[in-house]
Design a protein around this motif. Structure first.
Motif, mmCIF file in Angstrom:
data_model
loop_
_atom_site.group_PDB
_atom_site.id
_atom_site.type_symbol
_atom_site.label_atom_id
_atom_site.label_comp_id
_atom_site.label_asym_id
_atom_site.label_seq_id
_atom_site.Cartn_x
_atom_site.Cartn_y
_atom_site.Cartn_z
ATOM 1 N N LYS A 20 -33.480 9.111 -31.835
ATOM 2 C CA LYS A 20 -33.051 10.475 -31.513
ATOM 3 C C LYS A 20 -31.759 10.818 -32.248
ATOM 4 N N PRO A 299 -33.700 15.502 -24.055
ATOM 5 C CA PRO A 299 -33.282 15.688 -25.445
ATOM 6 C C PRO A 299 -31.889 15.127 -25.701
ATOM 7 N N ARG A 320 -35.934 16.399 -29.263
ATOM 8 C CA ARG A 320 -36.596 15.652 -28.179
ATOM 9 C C ARG A 320 -37.305 14.395 -28.698
#
Length: 326
Positions: A20, A299, A320
């Motif tokens: 991420k 997220p 996300r």
């Protein structure tokens, strides 16, 4: 370019999810460079702490963050998890058993809890290894707050008195957490401890007798985190930061006599730590929490700050999905 004219990308709690992290940096125009990423011209990333624990790629997260700090493409502050990692490895000089500041060597419930909370990091870094010691030394260099002139960044909550106290004690941006300051930060009822806990963990208050909260790990607590920046709140339950589904347990609780809140004045404040869920939104024109549970299914959120003194939702930016599977 001076601090007042620089643009910043403030990034919430990553907790070892490098996929991420890399996806967010790429989406914001940061380019791979060596072990880290090069910031777009005129911008700089600011990591709000809690780089470690929980996630599967903690060493990669640390490698990226440190490389970016050392190249001048990022700043980072200390989260409570980095502070806990220091205490977990550092032996308390007054302990006759050779226990650490954050107990973990015995068989007590506290030791077992501390080991469980830190287990993923220890497995990935190699408990007691040269690498483990080196990362903890780096954690000591992370400041507990940043005041960049046009904005303020802290992991838990901003408090002017706590910031001033740590500055006076010598714990500020550009300094390293010394053994003496670490001891003071663990001293029961000490002022340095109070300031450190407030800045890295936020404000916590005891609940009325008979009330309790169960956290995401299943642990029961008789205190609660408080969003003391919500100056508009009229009832205490509107301030309480509790896991989803437990809000009703606090409805009707009397406002604590010692709790006084007021509107934020001065430059806007950015925090992490609080595990918000749902669709990312700012808290107010003067404060944004950027921890939206990236360590779970939420997220990884950033705020793209360009000098404005009133924050807006359209400056939030998030991903996300990971760049690669975790």
């Amino acid at each position: 370019m001076n601090e007042l004219t620089r643009a910043y990308d403030l990034i919430g709690d990553i907790h070892g999810h490098a996929g991420k992290m890399e996806a967010l940096l790429l989406a914001m125009g940061y380019m791979p460079s060596g072990r880290g990423y090069k910031a777009p011209e005129g911008r700089m990333a600011v990591f709000l702490g809690d780089l470690i624990d929980r996630g599967p790629q903690q060493l990669r997260v640390l490698e990226i963050a440190r490389a970016m700090v050392e190249s001048g493409d990022a700043l980072s502050i200390m989260g409570n998890h980095e502070f806990n990692a220091i205490g977990y490895l550092t032996v308390h000089p007054k302990s006759p058993e050779g226990e650490c500041y954050r107990p973990n060597r015995g068989s007590s419930a506290k030791c077992l809890k501390n080991r469980a909370q830190h287990a993923a990091f220890l497995e990935q870094v190699g408990e007691g290894s040269t690498q483990h010691h080196e990362w903890v030394r780096w954690f000591r260099s992370l400041p507990p707050f940043l005041d960049l002139g046009g904005l303020r960044a802290v992991h838990g909550c901003w408090d002017d008195e706590a910031v001033a106290l740590l500055k006076q004690a010598g714990w500020m941006p550009g300094s390293v957490l010394s053994d003496e300051l670490l001891a003071a930060a663990y001293e029961p009822s000490g002022r340095v401890r109070w300031a450190r806990e407030l800045l890295t963990c936020g404000l916590e208050l005891p609940l009325s007798e008979g009330r309790y909260i169960v956290d995401k790990a299943g642990h029961r607590h008789d205190n609660v985190r408080v969003a003391n920046w919500r100056h508009w709140a009229e009832e205490f339950h509107q301030l309480a930061l509790v896991p989803k589904g437990q809000e009703e347990q606090l409805r009707g609780m009397e406002w604590p006599a010692e709790l006084v809140i007021s509107a934020i004045e001065g430059s806007p404040i950015f925090v992490g730590h609080h595990w918000f869920t749902g669709h990312p939104l700012i808290e107010s024109p003067k404060l944004a929490c950027l921890d939206w549970s990236a360590a779970a299914d939420g997220p990884l959120v950033a705020y793209r700050w360009d000098g404005e003194q009133e924050l807006s939702n359209n400056k939030l930016f998030w991903v996300r999905e990971s760049r690669h599977a975790d």
